[in-house]
Design a protein around this motif. Sequence first.
Motif, PDB file in Angstrom:
ATOM      1  N   TYR A  47      14.887   3.691   0.913  1.00  0.00           N
ATOM      2  CA  TYR A  47      15.233   3.181   2.045  1.00  0.00           C
ATOM      3  C   TYR A  47      16.612   2.266   1.731  1.00  0.00           C
ATOM      4  O   TYR A  47      16.720   1.964   0.635  1.00  0.00           O
ATOM      5  N   ARG A  48      17.386   2.166   2.614  1.00  0.00           N
ATOM      6  CA  ARG A  48      18.546   1.366   2.674  1.00  0.00           C
ATOM      7  C   ARG A  48      18.423  -0.224   2.792  1.00  0.00           C
ATOM      8  O   ARG A  48      18.344  -0.391   4.222  1.00  0.00           O
ATOM      9  N   ALA A  95      22.655   0.193  -1.326  1.00  0.00           N
ATOM     10  CA  ALA A  95      22.368   1.399  -2.051  1.00  0.00           C
ATOM     11  C   ALA A  95      20.919   1.873  -1.656  1.00  0.00           C
ATOM     12  O   ALA A  95      19.944   0.942  -1.498  1.00  0.00           O
ATOM     13  N   TYR A  96      20.421   3.101  -1.703  1.00  0.00           N
ATOM     14  CA  TYR A  96      19.109   3.269  -1.616  1.00  0.00           C
ATOM     15  C   TYR A  96      18.652   2.894  -2.729  1.00  0.00           C
ATOM     16  O   TYR A  96      18.650   2.997  -3.964  1.00  0.00           O
ATOM     17  N   ILE A 150      11.515  10.914   0.326  1.00  0.00           N
ATOM     18  CA  ILE A 150      11.787  10.575   1.604  1.00  0.00           C
ATOM     19  C   ILE A 150      12.875   9.512   1.851  1.00  0.00           C
ATOM     20  O   ILE A 150      12.479   8.428   1.249  1.00  0.00           O
ATOM     21  N   GLY A 151      13.884   9.480   2.060  1.00  0.00           N
ATOM     22  CA  GLY A 151      14.867   8.404   2.456  1.00  0.00           C
ATOM     23  C   GLY A 151      14.981   8.242   3.829  1.00  0.00           C
ATOM     24  O   GLY A 151      15.223   9.164   4.754  1.00  0.00           O
ATOM     25  N   TYR A 152      14.947   6.857   4.390  1.00  0.00           N
ATOM     26  CA  TYR A 152      15.032   6.529   5.943  1.00  0.00           C
ATOM     27  C   TYR A 152      16.411   5.881   6.166  1.00  0.00           C
ATOM     28  O   TYR A 152      17.010   5.440   5.378  1.00  0.00           O
ATOM     29  N   TYR A 153      16.890   6.339   7.190  1.00  0.00           N
ATOM     30  CA  TYR A 153      18.203   5.765   7.772  1.00  0.00           C
ATOM     31  C   TYR A 153      18.111   4.464   8.115  1.00  0.00           C
ATOM     32  O   TYR A 153      17.144   3.885   8.081  1.00  0.00           O
ATOM     33  N   GLN A 154      19.148   3.722   8.193  1.00  0.00           N
ATOM     34  CA  GLN A 154      19.307   2.410   8.282  1.00  0.00           C
ATOM     35  C   GLN A 154      19.022   1.863   9.812  1.00  0.00           C
ATOM     36  O   GLN A 154      18.853   0.798  10.061  1.00  0.00           O
TER      37      GLN A 154
END
Length: 656
Positions: free
Chosen positions: A61-62, A71-72, A292-296
């Motif tokens: 996550y950011r 940064a992530y 899995i990366g989450y949007y802000q």
Amino acid sequence: MATQLYSIEVPDSPIVSGEGKPRRSILSPDKLVYTYTSHRGDSTISTLYENFLEGVQRSGYRPIVDGVAQAYEWMTYSRVQQRVTNFGAGLVHLGLKANDIFGIISINRPEWTMSELAGYMYTFISCPLYESLGHAAIEFIVNQTEMETIIASDDKVPLLLEMKSTLPTLKNIIVMGTLDQELTEEAKGLGINITTWTDIETNGRDNPAPANPPTPDDIATICYTSGTTGTPKGAILTHKNFVAGVSSFHMMAKHQKFFIPSVEDTHVSYLPLAHVFERLCQAVMISGATRIGYYQGDTLKLLDDVAILQPTVFVSVPRLFNRIYDKVLAGVKAKGGLAAYLFDRAYATKKANLRRGILTHAIWDRLVFGAIRARLGGKVKHIVSGSAPISPDVIDFLRICFSADVYEGYGQTEQAAGLSMSYRGDLAPGQVGPPQLCVEVKLRDIPAMNYSSQDKPLPRGEIMLRGHSVFKGYYKSPKQTEDTLDSDGWASTGDVGQWDEYGRLVVIDRVKNIFKLAQGEYIAPEKIESVLAKHYLVAQVFVYGHSLQSTLVGIVVPDAETLTGWAVENGHGDKTFEELCNEPSVKMALLKELSTFGRESDLKGYEILKNIYVISEQFSIENDLLTPTFKLKRHTAKERYGAELERMYAEINSSY
């Protein structure tokens, strides 16, 4: 072009009057799948908890510092497992017992996913809430489920405290983020125990509790559908419902008809986790140990997040893909000259290659399409579209510009989003593939609309399905359950489908959204809207017709960027976007453009808009004109613009 069948009729199935025979995927014609084998081959995965253990996930996550995304940051799968275990134990010490229901209200973030995973580990039932449903709907859901505990992001806490007088069962609020002292005092004054997510996690770490894993038939979640009118309905979805869908994808991947992401892949989580589409996607990603990366949290900044994250898998809805399509083509048109010539030549070459199953081109991908690929981070290999029909032109565009496998899925909350999916390598647009391997599908006649399962050459009718991804029913709503699920387990979708000659499903209409004009012509407004929304000057459109009128009218939201560019070229460069929307000459020019564009797009004469009302405010979730899955609330739009609709018809009739 397909050369083989994708689904076949179920052998020995009974012939039922007014219905076609059920069909199953050719990949599993003899049985419907609902489990899959672990990658080690030593166990069978049958619940979402086992699915989690299969992946032992890592998420990114950011962090936001002073309103600026950093940064992530990443957590390993094993670290996430530790945190999930601790948080779940903390919930046990808070008083939650097996099959208790807890709420979650927040944008997508790691704690959202970890909260639900903790629920799986201890057989708790998650029930997402979302503010866009409105206060009345939140009140209804909390009270119908008798919810005592809600996990909320810090920005949602004031709303819950404000509503406390209408939420008598609410006892605990667990805050993702920081806890404001003033809100803490307010909560205590209202008799609410308020604490932070990390405090619950720490308590569970210091006081472990043994896991209480679910069975396949245990309830994983109650997911309330917003709908376009009326009270929300809570779809009861089990672990089997979700894992059946995941298992279908695993089986498809074994046959090279889909992909299972690996540790090398990255998924951006921005579609609402309150809905089953993103949760099924996450379950698939977790099963393959994918990042899995989450949007802000701001969809307007999504492409900024994507540029940093560089996902290899991009799952979205037609609304976003349509915007990318519009922006790219408008940009090409604005540049003109050599740039437009090269784009058109490159596009035509790659489109011709699609017919031979070729997605890449050594020269054009680098010279022309590289900048477009960069819009999604430059590394996308797989694109999945769901939630609503996507135009064949837009699907071709995505394949051409991104050189990616593009899949179109179809499903609903009531099937945990698992009804059908197009196959890898099948580049024929306009179809959503055969049934998922966990369900069988049939078509039921709709005499009032002249659709029949016996239509030649292609059968048509309401899409019905039965199988392992189909929900148990609506929570505490036996009448609504009975209206959707029959005694044999067949669920009605409200959508009209057609089998093509290869046994693939094509969604052609919506049962409830069809209306008839005065001259007797049936109108499918969503089809017309999807055509007109591709015009470079249009951002959104609402098509309306009345049974006492013989013509259609529409509410049009122009694209601000392209309209202002058009205005400069047409002598209106001194006006703001809002002024342009109110300018009669702009309205007439836009109406003429849409009329021409509609005919060029093969709309029939009675499907052409005869009058429009131009507005500057977009349809959105916030102004209650879109559902949280970005579907137009037709009834709300009709009420909102009722006076304008009547005035447009009066203008048409006065001119005759």
